[in-house]
Design a protein around this motif. Structure first.
Motif, PDB file in Angstrom:
ATOM      1  N   ILE A 145     -14.596  24.431 -52.651  1.00 63.61           N
ATOM      2  CA  ILE A 145     -13.929  24.734 -51.391  1.00 63.61           C
ATOM      3  C   ILE A 145     -12.497  24.221 -51.454  1.00 63.61           C
ATOM      4  CG2 ILE A 145     -13.934  24.456 -48.881  1.00 63.61           C
ATOM      5  CD1 ILE A 145     -17.074  23.547 -50.807  1.00 63.61           C
ATOM      6  N   SER A 168     -13.573  32.961 -57.504  1.00 63.17           N
ATOM      7  CA  SER A 168     -14.679  33.732 -56.946  1.00 63.17           C
ATOM      8  C   SER A 168     -14.958  34.984 -57.770  1.00 63.17           C
ATOM      9  CB  SER A 168     -14.371  34.104 -55.494  1.00 63.17           C
ATOM     10  OG  SER A 168     -15.443  34.813 -54.922  1.00 63.17           O
ATOM     11  N   ARG A 186     -20.153  29.500 -55.916  1.00 67.17           N
ATOM     12  CA  ARG A 186     -19.623  29.986 -54.637  1.00 67.17           C
ATOM     13  C   ARG A 186     -18.263  29.353 -54.381  1.00 67.17           C
ATOM     14  NH1 ARG A 186     -25.078  27.999 -52.164  1.00 67.17           N
ATOM     15  NH2 ARG A 186     -24.746  26.725 -54.022  1.00 67.17           N
ATOM     16  N   SER A 221     -15.031  29.079 -51.372  1.00 64.81           N
ATOM     17  CA  SER A 221     -14.463  29.347 -50.054  1.00 64.81           C
ATOM     18  C   SER A 221     -13.062  28.769 -49.995  1.00 64.81           C
ATOM     19  CB  SER A 221     -15.314  28.726 -48.938  1.00 64.81           C
ATOM     20  OG  SER A 221     -16.549  29.388 -48.807  1.00 64.81           O
ATOM     21  N   LEU A 257     -19.534  27.808 -44.403  1.00 61.94           N
ATOM     22  CA  LEU A 257     -20.212  27.496 -45.662  1.00 61.94           C
ATOM     23  C   LEU A 257     -21.707  27.814 -45.583  1.00 61.94           C
ATOM     24  CD1 LEU A 257     -18.513  24.123 -46.686  1.00 61.94           C
ATOM     25  CD2 LEU A 257     -17.891  26.460 -47.333  1.00 61.94           C
ATOM     26  N   GLU A 303     -21.708  31.155 -46.396  1.00 60.39           N
ATOM     27  CA  GLU A 303     -21.078  31.356 -47.709  1.00 60.39           C
ATOM     28  C   GLU A 303     -19.958  32.393 -47.646  1.00 60.39           C
ATOM     29  OE1 GLU A 303     -24.089  31.940 -50.693  1.00 60.39           O
ATOM     30  OE2 GLU A 303     -25.164  30.111 -50.119  1.00 60.39           O
ATOM     31  N   ARG A 304     -19.131  32.297 -46.591  1.00 57.04           N
ATOM     32  CA  ARG A 304     -17.972  33.174 -46.453  1.00 57.04           C
ATOM     33  C   ARG A 304     -16.821  32.648 -47.298  1.00 57.04           C
ATOM     34  NH1 ARG A 304     -18.775  32.644 -40.760  1.00 57.04           N
ATOM     35  NH2 ARG A 304     -16.705  31.723 -40.580  1.00 57.04           N
ATOM     36  N   PHE A 305     -16.081  33.558 -47.915  1.00 59.04           N
ATOM     37  CA  PHE A 305     -14.939  33.127 -48.721  1.00 59.04           C
ATOM     38  C   PHE A 305     -13.796  32.612 -47.849  1.00 59.04           C
ATOM     39  CE2 PHE A 305     -10.735  33.952 -50.516  1.00 59.04           C
ATOM     40  CZ  PHE A 305     -10.793  33.148 -51.647  1.00 59.04           C
ATOM     41  N   ILE A 364     -12.085  31.164 -44.657  1.00 59.79           N
ATOM     42  CA  ILE A 364     -12.421  30.377 -43.471  1.00 59.79           C
ATOM     43  C   ILE A 364     -11.181  30.280 -42.593  1.00 59.79           C
ATOM     44  CG2 ILE A 364     -13.330  28.206 -42.595  1.00 59.79           C
ATOM     45  CD1 ILE A 364     -14.559  27.718 -45.348  1.00 59.79           C
TER      46      ILE A 364
END
Length: 277
Positions: A137, A169, A178, A180, A230, A233-235, A237
């Motif tokens: 992240i 990503s 993953r 973000s 999170l 699991e969205r890229f 934010i």
């Protein structure tokens, strides 16, 4: 994803978004390793967390931009809590305002705002590929999607941080990694006032451009938004949802967007600030 029993490392955790993230994760049952260059700041954060959640947090003084320190930070996290599940590349600096910012200021901005992310990924990605999962992240900024009036080093390095997160990503997203990227506008942290504190007219205008563009959020609000993203699991934010509209308008008509930003800059200058030239 669930945060219970996850191990998270957070750089820039001595205050602001970093400390709020650490506290929020601990409330969700995670183990957090909080890192900062300021010993007293990071120790205060960890003491407060452990008072409410015994043995949930560890303080580590480290330079987020130094590979040796990142490696030591991760090793201490592993020794204390086990394999690291999440790495928050959160440390950041504003850099000096204006075109004539010093080379030293530019170098620091690149080191902390982007190379720290690259070096953290170089340490973490091999571990995660071996395990088959991990979560990186990065804290960028709305400036990485848009721009930041008056602050070229900040704007450029936050664009780079977003670009690196996208690359991670794309490259590792099908291998269990993953990613973000956090892109807020104004958050009530010391960094928000950095330009103004420099005592420079351009820096003051830069600060006013952020504080007048949207709501100034408390770091705890941002942390809650981050954890919700999170979990899904969205890229991207966006604690300030309006940033997406601004970004879409920018992409739809770049020249019009640039013209609008110049008008906005001139409006700030007419309000008592000097026009950037």
């Amino acid at each position: 994803m669930s945060f219970n029993n996850k191990v998270a490392v957070i750089t820039g955790g001595g205050g602001g978004i970093g400390s709020a993230l650490a506290a929020a994760l601990a409330r969700q049952g995670a183990k957090v390793v909080v890192s900062d260059l300021q010993p007293s700041a990071v120790e205060t954060v960890v003491e407060a967390i452990n008072d409410s959640h015994p043995n949930a947090a560890l303080a580590v003084v480290a330079d987020a931009a130094a590979t040796t320190d990142i490696t030591r930070l991760v090793e201490q996290a592993e020794n204390a809590f086990g394999p690291v599940d999440m790495f928050f590349a959160n440390a950041g600096v504003a850099g000096e305002p204006g075109l004539h910012a010093s080379d030293e200021s530019w170098d620091t901005a690149f080191e902390v705002n982007i190379r720290a992310h690259v070096r953290a990924a170089q340490v973490m990605i091999p571990r995660w590929l071996e395990r088959g999962e991990g979560y990186f992240i990065s804290t960028a900024s709305a400036a990485g999607l848009l721009t930041q009036i008056g602050m070229p080093a900040y704007s450029v390095t936050k664009h780079a941080a977003l670009g690196f997160a996208e690359w991670l990503s794309v490259t590792y997203g099908d291998q269990g990694i993953r990613v973000s990227c956090l892109c807020p506008m104004a958050v009530e942290t010391p960094l928000l006032r950095a330009g103004e504190q420099l005592g420079d007219e351009i820096g003051t205008m830069a600060t006013r451009s952020v504080t007048s563009a949207g709501e100034i959020l408390d770091p705890t609000v941002v942390a809650d938004v981050v954890l919700e993203a999170l979990e899904e699991e969205r890229f991207l934010i966006l604690p300030h949802p309006e940033v997406l509209d601004m970004h879409q308008r920018k992409g739809a008509d770049y020249d019009r967007w640039l013209s609008g930003m110049r008008r906005y800059q001139n409006t700030l200058a007419k309000a008592g600030q000097r026009t950037v030239s």
